[in-house]
Design a protein around this motif. Structure first.
Motif, PDB file in Angstrom:
ATOM      1  N   ALA A 291       1.021  -1.052  -0.418  1.00 24.51           N
ATOM      2  CA  ALA A 291       0.119  -0.248  -0.149  1.00 24.51           C
ATOM      3  C   ALA A 291       0.591   1.538  -0.042  1.00 24.51           C
ATOM      4  N   ALA A 292       1.909   1.491   0.690  1.00 30.32           N
ATOM      5  CA  ALA A 292       2.928   2.441   0.937  1.00 30.32           C
ATOM      6  C   ALA A 292       3.325   2.945  -0.576  1.00 30.32           C
ATOM      7  N   GLY A 293       3.352   1.791  -1.495  1.00 32.95           N
ATOM      8  CA  GLY A 293       3.842   1.940  -2.696  1.00 32.95           C
ATOM      9  C   GLY A 293       2.939   2.598  -3.789  1.00 32.95           C
ATOM     10  N   ARG A 294       2.084   1.476  -3.516  1.00 36.89           N
ATOM     11  CA  ARG A 294       0.688   1.977  -4.186  1.00 36.89           C
ATOM     12  C   ARG A 294       0.393   3.425  -4.401  1.00 36.89           C
ATOM     13  N   LEU A 295       0.197   4.084  -3.114  1.00 37.10           N
ATOM     14  CA  LEU A 295      -0.960   4.989  -3.376  1.00 37.10           C
ATOM     15  C   LEU A 295       0.529   6.077  -2.535  1.00 37.10           C
ATOM     16  N   ASP A 296       1.652   5.739  -1.975  1.00 35.83           N
ATOM     17  CA  ASP A 296       2.125   7.458  -1.249  1.00 35.83           C
ATOM     18  C   ASP A 296       3.948   6.855  -1.535  1.00 35.83           C
ATOM     19  N   ASP A 297       4.859   6.463  -0.791  1.00 28.78           N
ATOM     20  CA  ASP A 297       6.005   5.835  -0.814  1.00 28.78           C
ATOM     21  C   ASP A 297       6.247   4.659  -0.248  1.00 28.78           C
ATOM     22  N   MET A 298       7.173   3.926  -1.077  1.00 30.08           N
ATOM     23  CA  MET A 298       7.857   2.790  -0.388  1.00 30.08           C
ATOM     24  C   MET A 298       8.894   3.575   1.115  1.00 30.08           C
ATOM     25  N   SER A 299       9.093   4.039   0.529  1.00 25.47           N
ATOM     26  CA  SER A 299      10.431   4.348   2.139  1.00 25.47           C
ATOM     27  C   SER A 299       9.686   4.360   3.601  1.00 25.47           C
ATOM     28  N   LEU A 300       8.256   4.302   3.766  1.00 21.75           N
ATOM     29  CA  LEU A 300       7.468   3.995   5.119  1.00 21.75           C
ATOM     30  C   LEU A 300       8.106   2.509   5.334  1.00 21.75           C
ATOM     31  N   GLY A 301       7.333   0.875   4.246  1.00 26.83           N
ATOM     32  CA  GLY A 301       7.072   0.584   4.302  1.00 26.83           C
ATOM     33  C   GLY A 301       8.382  -0.376   4.545  1.00 26.83           C
ATOM     34  N   ILE A 302      10.040   0.339   4.073  1.00 30.38           N
ATOM     35  CA  ILE A 302      11.689  -0.082   4.443  1.00 30.38           C
ATOM     36  C   ILE A 302      12.001   0.473   5.545  1.00 30.38           C
ATOM     37  N   GLU A 303      11.588   1.418   5.717  1.00 37.59           N
ATOM     38  CA  GLU A 303      11.947   2.372   7.326  1.00 37.59           C
ATOM     39  C   GLU A 303      11.263   1.187   8.406  1.00 37.59           C
ATOM     40  N   CYS A 304       9.813   1.316   7.677  1.00 38.20           N
ATOM     41  CA  CYS A 304       8.926  -0.374   8.800  1.00 38.20           C
ATOM     42  C   CYS A 304       9.861  -1.278   9.097  1.00 38.20           C
ATOM     43  N   LEU A 305      10.872  -1.856   7.511  1.00 39.74           N
ATOM     44  CA  LEU A 305      11.616  -3.750   8.071  1.00 39.74           C
ATOM     45  C   LEU A 305      13.475  -3.211   8.193  1.00 39.74           C
ATOM     46  N   ILE A 306      13.266  -2.046   8.612  1.00 44.16           N
ATOM     47  CA  ILE A 306      14.951  -1.899   8.654  1.00 44.16           C
ATOM     48  C   ILE A 306      15.239  -1.510   9.924  1.00 44.16           C
ATOM     49  N   THR A 307      13.965  -1.046  10.878  1.00 42.42           N
ATOM     50  CA  THR A 307      14.186  -0.668  12.373  1.00 42.42           C
ATOM     51  C   THR A 307      14.090  -1.746  13.538  1.00 42.42           C
TER      52      THR A 307
END
Length: 588
Positions: A291-307
């Motif tokens: 959903a982050a990549g579809r509607l906004d910015d996948m950086s949110l998804g990546i940050e969720c996975l690397i924190t």
């Protein structure tokens, strides 16, 4: 009306599996999925294919080791889907663990589109001044992007799994099991699997150089939770190697050893960590991440996975969940719009679909980030190759396609591009899914060209949906033991979860939750019996989701064995996937 068929299996494989101790029902199920011997069902890490079978992997590992030692600046260029996000997270986490100075950049799909484009290269150069660009889950088609990077003095290392075109980019090194001359047997590995294998090779390179103390060597198996998520979410074929990656990743998630981001996404979705399955990865976590990549910015998804901060991960998981809710709303509106075009008696598309071999649709209001999901929904409904278009930039349209068995979508687009070079700006993908950009004013011409290709490659029989099952189950096999075994196994694309078919008497039924049907079913015997004799056999609980109309008294059903946990009780349940009215059997 779908055609229901029973999967065939190799009799020698069946006998081999049965000799190895599998009961006949399991031997039949696995033989029908290409398993020839029981060793293929062993999911130990030791059975993973060796990384040194991947072409250029030693070269790339050496280049990375030299760059890390020289403190060169590395920048990962990621894709904006779940595979790209997990691949980026694996690369960032492991490279930093090995001492690398590494960051990432993920293109915003609405501004820059897919992959390593010249525009992304310029952005990377102006914002980060990296020495080396590393692509994950993209790059194999980035001819111009690689040239632009070289002109600015940057090296490019490409890690990808998509099918290459006739020309490869002039990168410093490319690893892609699908590039010409690569002997790696698992051609279906996801992008996250490719970067994970590169990290295995990098660790081996450092080990050979004596860089690790024995007790300080990085333990890379701990990142298989991310590999499992990306592999399942990208819907790649679960061959033997991919199943090992997924199974090992699932075990770590179920043991509570996943990264903070995966745990947070499971918590937000209300899923139990200990019961995480491939369904959760593909249909619960994957969509929230996408959903982050579809509607906004996948950086949110990546940050969720690397924190590693559980609190921060949970906050980002809530944002991803909210985006997914919004995505579903947009998708619902788009689907209503598309179906009105296809089913309205007043709309030209309605008449065309009856004789067409393909579906191409465009609407000015459609959201570019959701067209792939809509294409999948329309494909499932009409069982035809589907490409959905949305407005792009500067006189272009962005398209996303999904295909049916027997129609290789990426190859079909390649044929269109070669026959009509003025239509397609760029394209890429796989057999079942692909993306493309076309000249907007050529939309009608594209639809006609794509339909011509579809008619040349498909037959009328191909346009009938086929539901494959594993046949009929004896009542002696319809038990918790089999259900539990099937629940523990990894199923997915190319290794489908077992389904069975049979006739049933409907003893009782009621609507639950306003939209699901809860039933009591009694299996019709294989032989003949009076229609009114419902006293023999076993009664089974069953559920039919998203259906609130009552069924007839006798049905033919395709179902799965499921374990239902409710109010502290664990029971066998049949999950109905398809049904049709049947006639009660009578004495001849």
């Amino acid at each position: 009306m779908p055609k229901i068929t029973t999967r065939t299996y190799d009799s020698q494989a069946f006998e081999s599996l049965h000799r190895d101790g599998l009961p006949p029902v399991l031997a039949r199920i696995y033989a029908a999925r290409g398993i020839g011997h029981s060793a293929q069902l062993e999911m130990a890490l030791a059975r993973l294919l060796p990384f040194d079978q991947i072409r250029n992997i030693h070269l790339m590992a050496g280049l990375l080791a030299d760059a890390i030692k020289a403190r060169k600046r590395l920048l990962i260029i990621a894709d904006y889907d779940s595979d790209g996000a997990t691949a980026c997270a694996v690369g960032i986490r492991i490279l930093r663990m090995m001492g690398a100075d590494v960051g990432y950049l993920v293109p915003n799909r609405f501004e820059y589109g897919y992959g390593l484009t010249p525009e992304i290269v310029d952005l990377a150069y102006t914002t980060s001044r990296p020495d080396i660009l590393i692509t994950v889950d993209n790059g194999i088609a980035s001819i111009d992007g690689v040239q632009a990077a070289k002109a600015l003095g940057m090296q490019v290392l490409i890690t990808d799994h998509h099918l290459p075109g006739d020309e490869l980019p002039e990168a410093t090194a490319i690893i892609n099991p699908n590039q010409p001359g690569c002997p790696f047997p698992s051609k279906h590995i996801a992008g996250v699997g490719v970067i994970f294998y590169l990290m295995l090779a990098l660790r081996a390179e450092f080990r050979q150089r004596g860089a690790f103390d024995t007790d300080k060597e990085p333990k890379l198996a701990g990142f298989l939770d991310l590999v499992a998520l990306g592999t399942v979410a990208d819907v790649v074929k679960l061959d033997d190697n991919n199943r090992i990656l997924v199974q090992q990743g699932l075990r770590r998630i179920q043991a509570g050893l996943a990264c903070s981001g995966i745990n947070a996404l499971l918590k937000i979705a209300g899923r139990k960590v200990q019961q995480t399955s491939t369904y959760d990865l593909g249909f619960i976590l994957g969509p929230r991440l996408n959903a982050a990549g579809r509607l906004d910015d996948m950086s949110l998804g990546i940050e969720c996975l690397i924190t590693d901060d559980a609190g921060a991960a949970e906050q980002m998981a809530r944002q991803l969940d909210a985006l997914n809710v919004r995505r579903r709303e947009i998708e619902s509106n788009m689907q209503d719009s598309a179906l009105s075009k296809l089913e309205s008696s007043l709309h030209a598309e309605s008449a065309r679909i009856q004789s067409a071999y393909s579906v191409c649709l465009f609407d000015q209001s459609w959201h570019q980030g959701v067209i792939g999901i809509l294409a999948s929904r329309i494909k499932d409904r009409y069982h035809r190759p589907v490409i959905i278009f949305a407005p792009g930039n500067d006189g272009e349209m962005k398209g996303s396609g999904r295909s049916i068995p027997g129609f290789h979508l990426r190859d079909a687009l390649d044929l269109v591009a070669k026959r009509y070079p003025e239509i397609i700006v760029k394209f890429g993908g796989h057999a079942a899914a692909a993306g493309l950009t076309i000249v907007a004013e050529r939309f009608v011409q594209f639809c006609e060209a794509f339909e011509t290709i579809a008619q040349s490659l498909l037959t009328e029989a191909d346009l009938t949906r086929v539901i494959e099952t594993d046949g009929e189950l004896d009542e002696s096999d319809m038990n918790m033991e089999l259900a539990q075994h099937l629940t523990r196994q990894v199923w997915g694309q190319g290794f489908p979860q077992p389904t069975f078919n049979a006739g049933f008497y409907v003893e009782s039924q009621r609507v639950v939750g306003e939209k699901h049907l809860k039933l009591k079913l009694r299996k019709m015997p294989s032989g003949s019996m009076p229609a009114q004799d419902l006293t023999s056999g076993i009664s089974y609980d069953a559920i039919l989701f998203f259906h609130n109309d009552l069924l007839p008294d006798v049905i033919n059903a395709v179902y799965r064995l499921q374990i239902n946990e409710f109010n502290g009780r664990t029971m066998l349940q049949l999950l109905l996937e398809h049904w049709s009215q049947a006639e009660a059997k009578s004495i001849g």
